[in-house]
Write a protein that holds these residues in place. Structure first.
Motif, PDB file in Angstrom:
ATOM      1  N   PRO A  43      -4.540   7.149  14.592  1.00 34.74           N
ATOM      2  CA  PRO A  43      -4.799   6.505  13.529  1.00 34.74           C
ATOM      3  C   PRO A  43      -3.645   5.895  12.557  1.00 34.74           C
ATOM      4  CG  PRO A  43      -6.090   8.523  13.341  1.00 34.74           C
ATOM      5  CD  PRO A  43      -5.166   8.824  14.674  1.00 34.74           C
ATOM      6  N   ILE A  44      -2.325   6.519  13.220  1.00 37.99           N
ATOM      7  CA  ILE A  44      -1.165   6.222  12.447  1.00 37.99           C
ATOM      8  C   ILE A  44      -1.205   4.665  12.358  1.00 37.99           C
ATOM      9  CG2 ILE A  44       1.364   6.200  12.546  1.00 37.99           C
ATOM     10  CD1 ILE A  44       1.175   8.863  13.568  1.00 37.99           C
ATOM     11  N   PRO A  45      -1.007   3.843  13.389  1.00 37.47           N
ATOM     12  CA  PRO A  45      -0.842   2.430  13.164  1.00 37.47           C
ATOM     13  C   PRO A  45      -2.069   1.697  12.607  1.00 37.47           C
ATOM     14  CG  PRO A  45      -1.439   2.726  15.419  1.00 37.47           C
ATOM     15  CD  PRO A  45      -1.328   4.097  14.883  1.00 37.47           C
ATOM     16  N   TYR A  46      -3.211   2.249  12.659  1.00 38.18           N
ATOM     17  CA  TYR A  46      -4.459   1.681  11.871  1.00 38.18           C
ATOM     18  C   TYR A  46      -4.527   1.998  10.274  1.00 38.18           C
ATOM     19  CZ  TYR A  46      -6.728   1.054  16.502  1.00 38.18           C
ATOM     20  OH  TYR A  46      -7.022   0.882  17.711  1.00 38.18           O
ATOM     21  N   VAL A  47      -3.722   2.909   9.907  1.00 39.81           N
ATOM     22  CA  VAL A  47      -3.655   3.317   8.504  1.00 39.81           C
ATOM     23  C   VAL A  47      -2.741   2.167   8.054  1.00 39.81           C
ATOM     24  CG1 VAL A  47      -2.633   4.904   6.794  1.00 39.81           C
ATOM     25  CG2 VAL A  47      -4.152   5.809   8.544  1.00 39.81           C
ATOM     26  N   GLN A  55       0.942 -10.576  21.015  1.00 44.73           N
ATOM     27  CA  GLN A  55       1.142 -10.094  19.567  1.00 44.73           C
ATOM     28  C   GLN A  55       1.814 -10.983  18.876  1.00 44.73           C
ATOM     29  OE1 GLN A  55       0.717  -7.207  17.678  1.00 44.73           O
ATOM     30  NE2 GLN A  55       2.183  -8.519  16.300  1.00 44.73           N
ATOM     31  N   GLU A  56       2.932 -11.668  19.368  1.00 43.78           N
ATOM     32  CA  GLU A  56       3.677 -12.784  18.740  1.00 43.78           C
ATOM     33  C   GLU A  56       2.921 -13.787  18.196  1.00 43.78           C
ATOM     34  OE1 GLU A  56       6.832 -12.606  17.245  1.00 43.78           O
ATOM     35  OE2 GLU A  56       6.585 -10.259  18.022  1.00 43.78           O
ATOM     36  N   ALA A  58       1.198  -7.827  10.484  1.00 46.35           N
ATOM     37  CA  ALA A  58       0.562  -8.631  11.656  1.00 46.35           C
ATOM     38  C   ALA A  58       1.432  -8.187  12.646  1.00 46.35           C
ATOM     39  CB  ALA A  58       0.935  -9.954  10.966  1.00 46.35           C
ATOM     40  N   ARG A  59       2.529  -7.422  12.387  1.00 47.37           N
ATOM     41  CA  ARG A  59       3.239  -6.850  13.718  1.00 47.37           C
ATOM     42  C   ARG A  59       2.425  -5.727  14.523  1.00 47.37           C
ATOM     43  NH1 ARG A  59       7.590  -9.889  15.235  1.00 47.37           N
ATOM     44  NH2 ARG A  59       8.897 -10.549  13.543  1.00 47.37           N
ATOM     45  N   LEU A  60       1.322  -5.350  14.002  1.00 46.99           N
ATOM     46  CA  LEU A  60       0.863  -4.137  14.406  1.00 46.99           C
ATOM     47  C   LEU A  60      -0.540  -4.123  15.267  1.00 46.99           C
ATOM     48  CD1 LEU A  60       1.121  -2.091  11.119  1.00 46.99           C
ATOM     49  CD2 LEU A  60       2.927  -2.017  13.373  1.00 46.99           C
ATOM     50  N   TYR A  61      -0.999  -5.355  15.603  1.00 45.89           N
ATOM     51  CA  TYR A  61      -1.980  -5.547  16.389  1.00 45.89           C
ATOM     52  C   TYR A  61      -1.963  -4.778  17.655  1.00 45.89           C
ATOM     53  CZ  TYR A  61      -3.663  -9.016  12.965  1.00 45.89           C
ATOM     54  OH  TYR A  61      -3.894  -9.748  11.866  1.00 45.89           O
ATOM     55  N   GLY A  62      -0.761  -5.030  18.393  1.00 42.24           N
ATOM     56  CA  GLY A  62      -0.612  -4.576  19.904  1.00 42.24           C
ATOM     57  C   GLY A  62      -0.387  -3.262  19.662  1.00 42.24           C
TER      58      GLY A  62
END
Length: 538
Positions: A524-528, A400-401, A415-419
């Protein structure tokens, strides 16, 4: 000549020894300051000239002056204040590369601070699970019900959630170090209070106070890391912090299960042994709050020079916002939760996941003892799955980093949210596996696989939320993270109180299936947020 005189009227403040090229190359020019207000070379000490050549900076549309903090002697400071020739505040700031600025601490110092803070996190996280492993002997010795004993688990989380409403803002305005030291001493004493308790009421009170003091090891550590590490460097320290916070929840019961199994030790010695381990914590913690350090430096300069104009900017901000009211950038914790879509949605998501984690702490002993016939020592060993899942999350976060560094310029904090997007799917999958292996016909290894997947996802969500909110809210990261910490710990307070009844009435498979279904709805929360729909307020 006339043109030269006209242009010189627009030059920013400059001390003797400056060049025209240096002046013209500066930004943020204040056109209201004239060359006529600048002192002659004879008015300044020869040593002061090169040092003050660059530090004086004017602010746009303001008569304020910024003085770069230094270790110059009292006479030089006094001369500087006399030559400014204004009643306006002289704001001090760090000069570039100043090692007293926490952001510029040597890497060795940064890692020392990170290690001490994460050790505090590990201990405060392990206390929840270790307490739960001592319930059988506690119920017998204190003649209380299981619900009364479980209340001690819940109120620990309650203290964890409520106190940061005050302590986070306090640390941002008055410093991290005083809270670290005070909290550590109180936390230590509460081990003793629980170990010597003669009734369950004493245990409950001590657990609440211990949770309140232990909250420093959760919410403030994120702010400490944000103080000393830049956004591009923050990933690894945050990953280690998350291993301590999430993995510590499972590490404690591994030890406590075998202590409880020894009839000469049991629940009281679970507390004594943890207290001994806690004594290893070094109470020497450097202050990392930059604004607090500047405030102290300004006070020292005022005392030495007698000039009351030297100030840190945060002092004026505090004067306008006495009483921890909502600060200009919505740093009031409750205000952030209810007005910022990012803080609100992520707090709901991580809060639910954390509540389920505490339900696991309460339900694992029930399931493995009832379904598989494990001893209390074997029950504690089952919690190793939580630690393994946390380490899987740690290694996943390394990837992720890498994604963060490669995509930060295009996506920013998102960009922190892929994982986190992957973890959103893993969370319900792990719960479904845990649910449908909680039956006699299934092998116990399947249940552990479900726990590993759940904690893998839990870890990833935890570190993503901390890092993402720290990036979005920067200086006030502790307040933003205290909001999600409140949601997490309110859920952790409530879930254990109904876990036993829920699992007995719905049966083990269907109770966990209910949690899995709710987790599915939250996917859906992180995808939004990753699609940049929910942006932080200006």
């Amino acid at each position: 000549m006339n043109e030269l005189q006209k242009s010189s009227e627009l030059l920013p403040p400059v001390l003797p020894g400056s060049t025209a090229e240096g002046v013209m190359g500066r930004e943020k020019i204040n056109p209201r300051i004239r060359l006529s207000s600048i002192p002659d070379a004879t008015e300044l000490d020869a040593v002061s000239v090169p040092r003050l050549n660059n530090p004086i900076q004017s602010q746009p549309a303001s008569n304020d002056t910024t003085f770069v903090a230094s270790d110059d002697d009292q006479e030089e400071k006094l001369k500087t204040s006399q030559t400014i020739g204004s009643d306006d505040p002289i704001y001090i700031d760090w000069e570039e590369g100043d090692r007293r600025n926490p952001a510029n601490f040597p890497r060795k110092t940064k890692w020392m601070i990170t290690a001490i803070a994460c050790y505090a996190t590990l201990l405060s996280a392990s206390v929840a699970g270790t307490y739960n492993m001592g319930l059988p002997s506690m119920i017998r010795d204190l003649n209380c019900t299981r619900l009364q004993a479980l209340t001690g688990l819940s109120v620990y989380a309650l203290g964890f959630g409520l106190i940061p409403l005050v302590s986070a803002s306090f640390s941002e305005e008055f410093g991290r170090k005083p809270l670290y030291i005070t909290s550590a001493l109180i936390f230590l004493l509460m081990y003793m209070m629980v170990a010597l308790a003669k009734n369950v009421q004493t245990v409950i009170v001590a657990r609440f106070i211990q949770g309140a003091s232990g909250s420093t090891g959760a919410t403030m550590v994120g702010g400490t890391i944000a103080d000393i590490w830049g956004p591009r460097e923050r990933g690894l320290p945050m990953s280690i912090f998350a291993v301590a916070a999430v993995g510590g929840t499972g590490l404690g019961p591994v030890m406590a299960g075998w202590i409880e199994m020894n009839s000469r030790l049991e629940w009281r010695w679970i507390q004594w042994i943890q207290m001994i381990l806690y004594l290893l914590l070094t109470l020497v913690m450097k202050e990392t709050r930059s604004a607090v350090l500047l405030t102290r430096h300004a006070k020292r300069i005022r005392k030495e020079t007698g000039d009351k104009r030297y100030r840190a900017r945060v002092e004026d901000e505090l004067a306008k916002n006495i009483g921890f009211s909502a600060l200009p950038n919505n740093v009031c914790i409750l205000d952030l939760m209810f007005t910022e879509p990012i803080v609100g949605s992520f707090s709901l998501w991580v809060g639910f996941a954390w509540g389920v984690c505490y339900s696991l702490i309460a339900s694992i002993p029930l399931v493995v003892q009832t379904v598989y016939g494990f001893s209390i020592g074997d029950v504690g060993t089952t919690f190793v799955s939580m630690v393994i899942g946390s380490f899987f999350g740690f290694f996943m976060n390394l990837k992720q980093e890498a994604l963060y560094r490669n995509n930060y310029s295009k996506r920013g904090p998102e960009a922190r949210l892929y994982g986190a997007c992957v973890a959103a799917i893993m969370l319900p999958v792990g719960m479904f596996i845990y649910a449908w292996t909680s039956i006699p016909s299934a092998h116990w290894i399947g249940l552990n696989v479900g726990i590993v997947l759940f904690m893998w996802a839990m870890y990833t969500i935890y570190v993503a939320v901390f890092s993402y909110l720290s990036d979005c809210y920067g200086t006030y990261a502790s307040s933003a993270n205290a909001g999600q910490s409140l949601a997490r710990n309110m859920a952790a307070t409530a879930f254990p109180l109904f876990t036993t009844q829920m699992f007995q009435r719905l049966t083990y498979p269907w109770a966990s299936t209910l949690f899995a279904c709710i987790a599915t709805v939250m996917i859906p929360i992180p995808y939004v947020s990753h699609s940049r729909i929910a942006l932080p307020s200006e």
